[in-house]
Enzyme design. Structure first.
Site, PDB file in Angstrom:
ATOM      1  N   ASP A  44     -21.483 -22.396  16.940  1.00  0.00           N
ATOM      2  CA  ASP A  44     -21.290 -23.335  15.770  1.00  0.00           C
ATOM      3  C   ASP A  44     -22.040 -24.439  15.816  1.00  0.00           C
ATOM      4  O   ASP A  44     -22.010 -25.629  16.801  1.00  0.00           O
ATOM      5  CB  ASP A  44     -19.832 -23.625  15.716  1.00  0.00           C
ATOM      6  CG  ASP A  44     -19.468 -24.563  14.302  1.00  0.00           C
ATOM      7  OD1 ASP A  44     -19.410 -24.296  13.262  1.00  0.00           O
ATOM      8  OD2 ASP A  44     -19.408 -25.876  14.730  1.00  0.00           O
ATOM      9  N   TYR A  49     -25.826 -32.089  12.182  1.00  0.00           N
ATOM     10  CA  TYR A  49     -25.655 -32.309  13.569  1.00  0.00           C
ATOM     11  C   TYR A  49     -27.190 -32.777  13.959  1.00  0.00           C
ATOM     12  O   TYR A  49     -27.455 -33.142  15.098  1.00  0.00           O
ATOM     13  CB  TYR A  49     -25.207 -31.271  14.503  1.00  0.00           C
ATOM     14  CG  TYR A  49     -23.729 -30.924  14.267  1.00  0.00           C
ATOM     15  CD1 TYR A  49     -22.766 -31.565  13.353  1.00  0.00           C
ATOM     16  CD2 TYR A  49     -23.221 -29.690  14.554  1.00  0.00           C
ATOM     17  CE1 TYR A  49     -21.574 -31.296  13.025  1.00  0.00           C
ATOM     18  CE2 TYR A  49     -21.942 -29.284  14.115  1.00  0.00           C
ATOM     19  CZ  TYR A  49     -21.163 -30.206  13.501  1.00  0.00           C
ATOM     20  OH  TYR A  49     -19.815 -29.790  13.288  1.00  0.00           O
ATOM     21  N   LYS A  74     -23.461 -25.155   8.871  1.00  0.00           N
ATOM     22  CA  LYS A  74     -22.760 -25.769   7.833  1.00  0.00           C
ATOM     23  C   LYS A  74     -24.048 -26.495   6.702  1.00  0.00           C
ATOM     24  O   LYS A  74     -24.705 -27.244   7.225  1.00  0.00           O
ATOM     25  CB  LYS A  74     -21.678 -26.718   8.160  1.00  0.00           C
ATOM     26  CG  LYS A  74     -21.097 -26.195   9.141  1.00  0.00           C
ATOM     27  CD  LYS A  74     -19.984 -27.229   9.522  1.00  0.00           C
ATOM     28  CE  LYS A  74     -19.097 -26.749  10.938  1.00  0.00           C
ATOM     29  NZ  LYS A  74     -20.025 -26.740  12.105  1.00  0.00           N
ATOM     30  N   HIS A 107     -19.843 -27.837   4.367  1.00  0.00           N
ATOM     31  CA  HIS A 107     -19.316 -28.978   5.589  1.00  0.00           C
ATOM     32  C   HIS A 107     -18.044 -29.899   5.084  1.00  0.00           C
ATOM     33  O   HIS A 107     -17.196 -30.158   5.921  1.00  0.00           O
ATOM     34  CB  HIS A 107     -20.472 -29.936   5.976  1.00  0.00           C
ATOM     35  CG  HIS A 107     -20.123 -30.097   7.435  1.00  0.00           C
ATOM     36  ND1 HIS A 107     -21.155 -30.320   8.177  1.00  0.00           N
ATOM     37  CD2 HIS A 107     -19.009 -30.596   8.060  1.00  0.00           C
ATOM     38  CE1 HIS A 107     -20.869 -30.902   9.083  1.00  0.00           C
ATOM     39  NE2 HIS A 107     -19.461 -30.943   9.285  1.00  0.00           N
TER      40      HIS A 107
END
Length: 292
Positions: A44, A49, A74, A107
């Site tokens: 994931d 990120y 996401k 997200h």
């Protein structure tokens, strides 16, 4: 071997995955390589990120066939909107180095601009229809967000990834998900977020969790991950420590009793560790997601 869950569109996904939230880009590839060597097959990540490239690098380096690794990522709120979200797929797929993403999710709900959220989800539906993603979902959606979304969209999300750990179980969200055939996936599944608040509130120090672990010869982290799996959730613990990466995967050789599960459920404090979903705005949380 990890157990699988079947999503509401028939796609199977490992129940236990490996998360890379807050994992620095320069160490992501090594952490994911370790996870894949350990046996994890669900990874994931997220555009926000900034470490999708490292995830893709590790998957390529692993030598595993592409169809043996389930990739979840996401779309960040800054890329919401129909055309923007289609392009967000291109950015993520490019960084991951893949043509198809197994699970692509929104997200956040972005309540202040739910029109953009709806348009973003319509783009996910298009990507699904085109075969560029195998399943679609959401993250941090509360029941009212789901209700609003489902009034105007045709496909029920396969997954809702939300904060769930023994100190914050979100029973209302879990019930809402289950009633719609949506799998609840836990982020911060072992309560890592509770360690940041200080004041002795960490799940790792909880005597109930420790006692259950002692009864099974398992660590608090292993108890919490097992709790998720037995209650039917997906969980995505994160670590960059090889020993902990292995420890978090070693949860398939014991079973919690109904009494132990109930004791873990009873630890819920109702205190959220992450951001309040209704307060997510572009002004506060918007950030540019670079091109691939």
């Amino acid at each position: 071997m990890t157990t699988n869950v079947t999503l509401n569109n028939g796609v199977t996904m490992p129940a236990l995955g490996f998360g890379v939230f807050q994992t620095p880009p320069d160490v992501t590839a090594q952490a994911v390589r370790t996870a894949l060597e350990t046996g994890y097959r669900l990874i994931d990540t997220a555009a926000a990120y900034a470490n999708e490239r490292g995830v893709g690098e590790a998957i390529r380096d692993s030598g595993l066939p592409r169809d043996e690794v389930f990739i979840e990522t996401k779309v960040w709120i800054s890329d919401y909107g129909y055309d923007q979200t289609l392009h967000a797929f291109d950015k993520s797929a490019g960084k991951l180095g893949v043509d198809q993403i197994d699970l692509l999710i929104l997200h956040q709900a972005l309540p202040s601009r739910f029109d953009l959220t709806q348009d973003a989800y319509r783009a996910l539906e298009t990507l699904l229809a085109d075969g560029r993603v195998r399943a679609i979902g959401v993250s941090n959606f509360m029941p009212d967000h789901l209700d609003t979304l489902l009034k105007q969209t045709g496909i029920v999300p396969a997954v809702n990834q939300v904060e769930v750990h023994p100190f914050f179980t979100q029973p209302t969200v879990q019930t809402a998900d289950a009633g719609r055939g949506i799998l609840t996936q836990a982020w911060s599944p072992i309560g890592g977020i509770t360690s940041y608040r200080g004041a002795g509130t960490s799940t790792f120090d909880d005597p109930t969790i420790a006692a259950i672990g002692a009864a099974h010869g398992k660590t608090p982290a292993q108890v919490m991950i097992r709790w998720h799996l037995q209650e039917g959730r997906s969980a995505i613990p994160k670590s960059v420590n090889p020993r902990r990466i292995a420890e978090n995967f070693d949860v398939f050789d014991f079973e919690l009793t109904p009494t132990e599960l109930a004791a873990l459920d009873a630890l819920d404090t109702g205190v959220r560790g992450g951001p309040e979903p209704d307060l997510i705005t572009l002004e506060t949380f918007g950030r540019d997601i670079p091109e691939a």
